[in-house]
Design an enzyme around this catalytic site. Structure first.
Site, PDB file in Angstrom:
ATOM      1  N   CYS A 131      -1.832 -10.257  -4.301  1.00  0.00           N
ATOM      2  CA  CYS A 131      -1.966 -11.352  -3.782  1.00  0.00           C
ATOM      3  C   CYS A 131      -0.486 -12.077  -3.330  1.00  0.00           C
ATOM      4  O   CYS A 131       0.267 -12.055  -4.116  1.00  0.00           O
ATOM      5  CB  CYS A 131      -2.636 -12.611  -4.618  1.00  0.00           C
ATOM      6  SG  CYS A 131      -2.516 -14.292  -4.196  1.00  0.00           S
ATOM      7  N   CYS A 167       0.053 -15.177  -6.078  1.00  0.00           N
ATOM      8  CA  CYS A 167       0.089 -14.902  -7.424  1.00  0.00           C
ATOM      9  C   CYS A 167       0.673 -13.284  -7.886  1.00  0.00           C
ATOM     10  O   CYS A 167       0.435 -12.820  -9.084  1.00  0.00           O
ATOM     11  CB  CYS A 167      -1.154 -15.086  -8.515  1.00  0.00           C
ATOM     12  SG  CYS A 167      -2.375 -14.062  -8.055  1.00  0.00           S
ATOM     13  N   CYS A 178     -14.990 -10.001   5.396  1.00  0.00           N
ATOM     14  CA  CYS A 178     -14.140 -10.361   6.508  1.00  0.00           C
ATOM     15  C   CYS A 178     -12.647 -10.319   5.823  1.00  0.00           C
ATOM     16  O   CYS A 178     -12.305 -10.153   4.657  1.00  0.00           O
ATOM     17  CB  CYS A 178     -14.464 -11.620   7.237  1.00  0.00           C
ATOM     18  SG  CYS A 178     -14.129 -12.853   6.230  1.00  0.00           S
ATOM     19  N   CYS A 231       8.603  16.876 -29.294  1.00  0.00           N
ATOM     20  CA  CYS A 231       7.063  16.925 -28.979  1.00  0.00           C
ATOM     21  C   CYS A 231       6.189  15.619 -29.089  1.00  0.00           C
ATOM     22  O   CYS A 231       5.174  15.277 -28.417  1.00  0.00           O
ATOM     23  CB  CYS A 231       6.356  18.038 -29.997  1.00  0.00           C
ATOM     24  SG  CYS A 231       7.331  19.540 -29.868  1.00  0.00           S
TER      25      CYS A 231
END
Lengths: 588, 194
Positions: free
Chosen positions: A301, A304, A314, A274
């Site tokens: 990215c 990185c 943009c 539990c």
């Protein structure tokens, strides 16, 4: 379904042999006679055995239907009003106040009856005075302030008179409001006289009476420490659990097919404890949203790998310092030399660049999320699959069985093996689901345990896939009955195959659960046991497979596999006790 | 549906002894579900002399469900929100009984003004102040009563102006007025002595 290569897979070979053994068993029983009667027996026999195998874990609890509960409640009420010589309704109200403990009521009542009466708000009056039958005397109702004749009023036996219309509204509002209606008092704030079931029965319409009775029953169950409602959606059953049962197994399977842990009321979670489940569930609620959101709305990215959400602007992205990498959001390529039209062409997937070493810490954090996501996705996928299997099973039970019964002239009772298979699938999905939480919490340093765990988990998964495929795809061809192969003979072979697979998978999972509950202790023991060579020998002797394995790891596997696959389920004799005995053998 | 016949009777009954209790209930518009109650600030409290207006909304289940009441007049009290006027009082919630009336509820609110329960606060800031610095609490409550609950007396701005005209600096006048709870004469006394 994965192709099975028995030459390279000792477990498979082993389970396969069990499977063939099963097949022999069924074949024997089946081939013994052609007139179908014996087929009955063979099937029934296996059912009995299944039940017997399950019964060890079912002894500890009892499913109670509403009628059973009402009967028990009524028995307690009777015990009180027959001893105390009061009305049934008064007994009911007193029991409510004393948490439905008959002995406490008796004790308190005979010690100080007046005190009990005051506590409950029970006036010592003839119940008849509550609803005056006659009297033309005009009185004012304390709620609507109208003048009415006394016979249209009611009281709790106190002096506060209200008209029946107001009483009705008062009682109904209170019942709508929830279980607080069980301790309803006279509307006059200073008066403690109780409004009991007797008044509710006269004043409330049927639907409200039903609700009131439901609250009464709920209070009975909630004050009983050994009985809990099944938390399954829409389920009306309650489960009584034997407290003395100390095997640590609190999994309960309700008649509504919902399985849950009686202790923590979560979904059934063997082999996990539990506490681990609570930890996992908490982690899911706090992290699942984040993880899913990150998966769905961000891109890493390219340099990185930090997750980036683009919320406006943009396509020219500049990663945050210290990375500062400039790239195109659409193609994730470097922005340098990207002329804005460079990525409209469809190309094959980009290659991932190499990671700069400087981002180690970020990478670690990301890996932690990835690791969690790995386990969570599989946990969630098995849960989803379990739910789907449950609904598939319902469909088969409600419609397809009839079709099969007609197609193959067999009574539906004979087709129970199909439902057994599906029940097993549902159960296996459940176990498999929790093994992912189990895997997540295996400490990193226990490499051996982890790789062994992953091995048996993988085997369990492919074994289950085998069963699932058979129960789903192969069954379908018999339901549609289109293919020429869907003959009666083939159907009987299918029966043997599915029943065999069910039983093998069952025993594999039962043993898996037991092994995980033991914390895969064998791996610990032998990982640190310098005298493990004797084990290897035994492993070889027993398994007879080790010639194809090199090194101690392989021996361990064989040993474990034997345990996981050994009990063939058909015998139904396997138990935790045997398992432990085996253990001793090995450890000596 | 609201029992309008009962509401009618309640209004008559309540306004009959308005001279004794000072409590009145009047319909806001033609609609008997939106009412305005008024209670006088109890004597011997920082609310003395003020007249407090209370917004009353009757829910469909009235009188079997409690009326919704909140202060329309701003008031500084531990159990009443200084922002919204919400009232923390049990009989307006689970302890409501259909045998209670709008008038008894308003009487209970009046009693609450006399006997705050800072341990069960609605407004934590006020409750803290009540427990830690009763003097400041009392003068703030008085100042609020003075500023918001007294329609007949001069407004704060007028008092400030009057005292400034006497030659005291405005900032000092404002702070002094606040300290004495908006009482013009007490402020003047204090300004002269200090």
């Amino acid at each position: 379904m994965q192709p099975m290569d028995s030459d390279h897979d000792p477990l498979f070979r082993y389970t396969f042999s069990v499977y063939s053994h099963d097949q022999v068993y069924y074949d024997d029983a089946y081939a013994g006679d052609d007139d179908g009667v014996d087929v009955d027996e063979a099937t029934d026999d296996s059912n009995v055995l299944i039940n017997r195998a399950n019964s060890t874990s079912e002894k500890s609890y009892l499913i109670l239907k509403e009628d059973d509960l009402l009967r028990r409640q009524e028995e307690d009420i009777t015990k009180v009003f027959s001893v105390l010589s009061i009305t049934r309704d008064s007994a009911c109200m007193i029991l409510l106040r004393y948490n439905w403990s008959v002995s406490n009521v008796h004790e308190a009542w005979f010690e100080d009856e007046a005190k009990v009466r005051a506590l409950v708000g029970l006036l010592e009056v003839d119940p008849a005075v509550k609803f005056p039958k006659s009297g033309d005397q005009i009185v004012d109702c304390g709620i609507c302030f109208e003048s009415i004749s006394k016979r249209d009023t009611a009281t709790c036996g106190c002096d506060h008179i209200f008209c029946k219309t107001c009483w009705k509204a008062y009682v109904c509002t209170s019942i709508d409001d929830g279980p607080g209606c069980l301790t309803l008092r006279c509307p006059e704030p200073s008066c403690a006289a109780a409004v009991g079931p007797d008044m509710v029965n006269v004043l409330a319409p049927d639907n409200k009476k039903k609700r009131y009775a439901r609250f009464l029953l709920s209070s009975y169950i909630e004050s009983n420490k050994k009985i809990k409602w099944c938390p399954g959606p829409g389920c009306d059953y309650a489960v009584e659990f034997d407290d003395d049962f100390e095997a640590g197994n609190y999994d309960v399977s309700c008649l509504c097919k919902y399985t849950f842990c009686w202790k923590c009321m979560e979904d059934a979670h063997r082999p996990l404890g539990c506490e681990t489940v609570a930890k996992w569930v908490l982690k899911n609620t706090t992290e699942a949203e984040n993880t899913n959101w990150i998966l769905a709305y961000t891109k890493p990215c390219p340099k990185c790998k930090r997750s980036i959400e683009k919320n406006h602007g943009c396509m020219h992205m500049t990663c945050r310092p210290p990375c500062g990498y400039e790239f195109c959001w659409l193609c994730l390529g470097p922005y340098l030399g990207h002329d804005g039209r460079a990525c409209n062409r469809y190309t094959n997937s980009q290659k991932g660049g190499e990671l700069p070493e400087a981002e180690q810490q970020r990478e670690l954090a990301k890996k932690a999320i990835q690791r969690y996501t790995h386990y969570y996705e599989r946990w969630a996928a098995n849960e989803k699959s379990r739910k789907q299997a449950l609904s598939d099973m319902n469909k088969i039970e409600n419609t397809d069985l009839k079709t099969l019964s007609t197609n193959y002239c067999q009574p539906e009772t004979q087709l129970q093996f199909i439902l057994d298979a599906w029940l097993q699938i549902v159960e296996c999905r459940r176990v498999l689901k929790w093994t992912y939480a189990y895997g997540y919490y295996i400490p990193k340093k226990e490499e051996a345990k982890k790789s062994f765990f992953e091995y048996v988990q993988g085997e369990a998964e492919s074994g289950l896939e085998r069963l699932h495929l058979c129960a789903e795809k192969e069954l379908q061809s018999y339901i549609t009955n289109e293919e020429s192969e869907a003959t009666e003979d083939n159907f009987n072979n299918f029966r043997v195959k599915l029943a065999g697979l069910t039983s093998v998978t069952r025993s594999y999972f039962e043993n898996l659960v037991r092994a995980l509950e033991n914390g895969l202790s064998e791996v610990d023991d032998h990982g640190s046991d310098p005298g493990g060579s004797s084990t290897k020998v035994r492993g070889r002797a027993r398994g007879g497979e080790s010639s194809s394995l090199g090194g101690g790891d392989g021996a361990k596997r064989v040993r474990m596999l034997m345990r996981l696959g050994m009990d063939d389920g058909v015998g139904g004799e396997s138990s935790g006790g045997d398992y432990l005995d085996d253990d001793d053998d090995y450890e000596d | 549906m609201v029992d309008f016949s009962r509401v009618q009777k309640e209004l008559q009954e309540c306004n009959r002894d308005i001279n004794v209790s000072g409590i009145s209930v009047n319909p806001k518009s033609d609609n008997l579900t939106n009412l305005i109650g008024t209670i006088p600030g109890p004597t011997g409290t920082p609310y003395e002399g003020g007249t407090f207006k209370i917004d009353i909304d009757l829910p469909d289940g009235y009188p079997f469900e409690p009326p919704k009441m909140k202060f329309a007049t701003k008031v500084w009290h531990p159990n009443i929100s200084s922002q919204s006027g919400a009232i923390c009082l049990d009989i307006l919630k689970d302890q409501w009984s259909p045998a209670l009336t709008l008038k008894t509820a308003l009487l209970s609110i009046q009693a609450l003004l006399s006997a705050p329960e800072p341990d069960d606060p609605q407004d934590a800031v006020v409750a803290q102040q009540y427990l830690k610095d009763y003097q400041t609490f009392a003068s703030t409550a008085r100042y609020w009563t003075e500023s918001f609950a007294k329609t007949s007396s001069l407004g704060v701005e007028e008092k400030v102006q009057k005292l400034v005209e006497m030659g005291f600096p405005e900032a000092l006048v404002r702070s002094t007025l606040e300290v004495v709870g908006g009482d013009e004469n007490m402020a003047l006394e204090k300004l002269c002595s200090g």
